[in-house]
Design an enzyme around this catalytic site. Structure first.
Site, PDB file in Angstrom:
ATOM      1  N   HIS A 418       0.828  -1.210   0.000  1.00 24.61           N
ATOM      2  CA  HIS A 418       0.000   0.000   0.000  1.00 24.61           C
ATOM      3  C   HIS A 418       0.860   1.258   0.000  1.00 24.61           C
ATOM      4  O   HIS A 418       0.702   2.144  -0.846  1.00 24.61           O
ATOM      5  CB  HIS A 418      -0.891  -0.046   1.254  1.00 24.61           C
ATOM      6  N   GLU A 419       1.790   1.340   0.939  1.00 22.16           N
ATOM      7  CA  GLU A 419       2.607   2.552   1.065  1.00 22.16           C
ATOM      8  C   GLU A 419       3.569   2.708  -0.112  1.00 22.16           C
ATOM      9  O   GLU A 419       3.882   3.829  -0.517  1.00 22.16           O
ATOM     10  CB  GLU A 419       3.366   2.536   2.394  1.00 22.16           C
ATOM     11  N   HIS A 422       1.770   4.566  -2.786  1.00 23.34           N
ATOM     12  CA  HIS A 422       1.867   6.007  -2.573  1.00 23.34           C
ATOM     13  C   HIS A 422       3.227   6.537  -3.023  1.00 23.34           C
ATOM     14  O   HIS A 422       3.334   7.576  -3.675  1.00 23.34           O
ATOM     15  CB  HIS A 422       1.704   6.334  -1.090  1.00 23.34           C
TER      16      HIS A 422
END
Length: 628
Positions: A418-419, A422
């Protein structure tokens, strides 16, 4: 442009479910948390890439202080020529870029160890100088807005303003909401107060809250730190889970009236800002700043309300698989329904899993992920005093950074993916776009991260080695959708309801907030879920409610991510390339148009409905596997 809750313009994307912070890392033993000195350097982020020393930071801070007054020389000149506008906006960009870098360094140093007052003070200084920047630049939008529309449109054609065309077009769109110079200055001054409710909330949560101790099933006394609480909610022992829940939520109950007043202050701040700028509601003010119509928000809530039956079925299945004889409680919602088959995944293995799963995004994407791993973009493990969450942050003049509290669970592997989503979104946007167009707005902030997660779950489920592993992975994916779409849209509905109540004159007392929350939980979770009195306090633990209608973007993000991941996996290189173009687009167009170019139309409820259909399909598959 991201809001104050994200520490101004610099990109920060807090991972959802802050209330489920990471469990103990592989370096921790029992309830002992290591110091930073006990963690190998390769697992700590290298903030020296930003500033080699604190003295270098101080030098840039002084430089910024000297730059800010220079903006005043353009006051009263913007209507005269496009050249003046270009020079003014270039100077402001230079100021804000330097500010972003200063802010990122100070707060990430502080987040590394929140007990160090030096970096907390540096972060506060960075936040304070932001107000000076806002005040110094407060004349710009009123002046630009006062330029006749035809004249400003003509100025926008000047090549010197090509980096600022999106911004200037937004000025035209927001013209009726732009105030006079004197009023804008007052709004800028008032902005220094707007972070007060969130600061009070954080002071209670991190400093004044009476963190409880409980004994687990083995008689061991444990402090309910965020990481330990998360771990205990996944305990197979129901009594231990219940005690952890009662201890954690009980600590918030002790300050519930203060927390209600604090949230009411945040809501009133949003309403004040909306009314001062002549918006019809706080919701409209929050969304139109990101070029999103309120009807999009409403359509998402309507879509989830029309698809609650699968969530009710899911709660019933959880009750059955966990052998619960009464009703399912909050503390039963996070323990795996099936015993984990991946309960302790070393971080190095997690990296390999992520790299393998994300191969559909292409060779260059994988090489860039390897660069992030090799160059210490990531702070991996929980340490004493470290910020207890996960996020990606950085500025235009730094590479992205990721904060984790890695604990070896599959959930943390998903958080890593997920990160990194980003991080790559920011990395590509910053490489491709000028500073003025690099930042992506709130609405698209969670798309890259959740697309990564969706691709990863697809890979893991397809490559499950056993029936048990497949069951576990489907259950984990269901939890991801429940948490990112069902739960976040319940949050969004709550946020909308309390703002509308306050706008109509209702006082947001603790009892009102509790009942509003309890009624939503009954609707969302169904007959097999027990909405007890203590769980009605859930709202008081959610930091996202201080971020001005942000939570719905988790739902829009995963909905878009599920739709886009299906295209990337099934439709080949064209779909992948369109998605990668989106990652590099930043804020170079409206968010709805950018996502349309990537292959998903978020102006309709269809992507949310398709994502919830995915939940239904996964649930059906899980039920079949269990009944085999």
């Amino acid at each position: 442009m991201l809001t104050k809750s994200f520490r101004s313009k610099a990109l920060v994307c807090i991972i959802l479910f802050t209330m489920l912070f990471s469990s103990l890392g592989v370096y921790a033993e029992g309830n002992n948390i290591p110091t930073r000195e006990e963690i190998a350097e390769q697992y700590k982020w290298r903030l020296e890439d930003i500033y080699e020393t604190d003295e270098s930071w101080e030098a840039d801070y002084k430089k910024l202080e000297e730059m800010i007054p220079n903006v005043a020389e353009y006051k009263g000149t913007l209507a005269k020529s496009s050249r003046n506008i270009a020079k003014c906006l270039s100077l402001v960009s230079e100021i804000r870029r330097l500010y972003d870098k200063l802010q990122v360094y100070a707060w990430m140093r502080s987040d590394s160890d929140t007990s160090v007052d030096k970096y907390l003070k540096m972060g506060d200084r960075a936040d304070s100088i932001a107000s000076a920047i806002d005040e110094a630049t407060s004349f710009i939008e009123p002046e630009l807005s006062s330029i006749p529309e035809s004249k400003l449109k003509n100025y926008i054609k000047d090549s010197r303003l090509k980096d600022y065309d999106i911004y200037l077009e937004s000025i035209l769109k927001r013209k009726e909401h732009t105030l006079s110079e004197a009023e804008e200055r007052l709004m800028a001054l008032a902005g220094t107060l707007s972070s007060t409710p969130e600061n009070i909330y954080k002071a209670f949560k991190y400093n004044d809250r009476n963190i409880k101790k409980i004994k687990n099933e083995n008689g061991e006394e444990l402090v309910l730190s965020p990481a330990t609480y998360s771990m205990l909610l996944e305990s197979p022992n129901r009594n231990t889970r219940k005690k952890a829940f009662e201890g954690e939520f009980g600590s918030y109950k002790e300050g519930i009236n203060t927390l209600a007043a604090t949230l009411y202050g945040e809501v009133k701040t949003n309403i004040f800002n909306a009314r001062a700028r002549k918006y019809n509601s706080a919701l409209e003010a929050a969304l139109l700043s990101s070029d999103i119509e309120p009807k999009v928000y409403d359509s998402f809530i309507e879509a989830v309300n029309n698809n609650l039956e699968p969530l009710h079925r899911y709660v019933s299945l959880r009750k059955k698989l966990l052998g619960i004889e009464d009703k399912v409680h909050y503390y039963d919602m996070y323990v795996p329904m099936i015993k984990s088959v991946n309960s302790n995944i070393p971080y190095e293995d997690a990296k390999k899993m992520v790299l393998e799963a994300l191969k559909p995004l292409g060779n260059q994407y994988i090489k860039d992920l390897e660069m992030a791993f090799d160059n210490r973009w990531i702070d991996v493990y929980e340490t004493k005093g470290k910020y207890s969450g996960g996020y990606c942050w950085g500025s235009y003049d730094t590479h992205p950074y990721i904060l984790l509290n890695y604990n070896g669970t599959l959930n943390e592997v998903s958080t890593l993916a997920h990160e990194l989503g980003h991080a790559m979104n920011s990395y590509y946007s910053n490489k491709k776009q000028p500073y003025s167009k690099a930042d992506y707005v709130t609405f698209t902030a969670e798309v890259a991260s959740t697309t990564n997660e969706a691709i990863m779950y697809d890979y893991l489920i397809k490559n499950a080695k056993t029936k048990e592993e497949k069951i576990y992975l489907i259950g984990s994916y269901l939890e991801q959708i429940r948490g990112s779409i069902y739960t976040q849209l319940m949050y969004a509905e709550f946020e909308k309801n309390i703002h509308e109540a306050a706008e109509s004159g209702e006082t947001l007392t603790a009892s009102f907030l509790n009942e509003t929350w309890g009624n939503l939980m009954k609707k969302y979770y169904g007959e097999d879920f027990e909405v007890d009195e203590l769980v009605k306090l859930w709202w008081s633990r959610i930091p996202h409610f201080y971020w001005n209608f942000y939570v719905y973007t988790y739902a829009s993000g995963l909905s878009a991510g599920i739709n886009l991941s299906d295209k990337i996996i099934n439709d080949g290189e064209d779909a992948r390339d369109a998605y990668l173009d989106f990652l590099a687009a930043g804020g170079s167009d409206g968010p709805i148009d950018l996502l349309k170019s990537a292959g998903v139309d978020m102006s309709t409820p269809e992507p949310v409905e398709k994502a919830l259909q995915k939940f239904d399909q996964l649930l059906t598959e899980l039920e079949k596997l269990i009944n085999k």
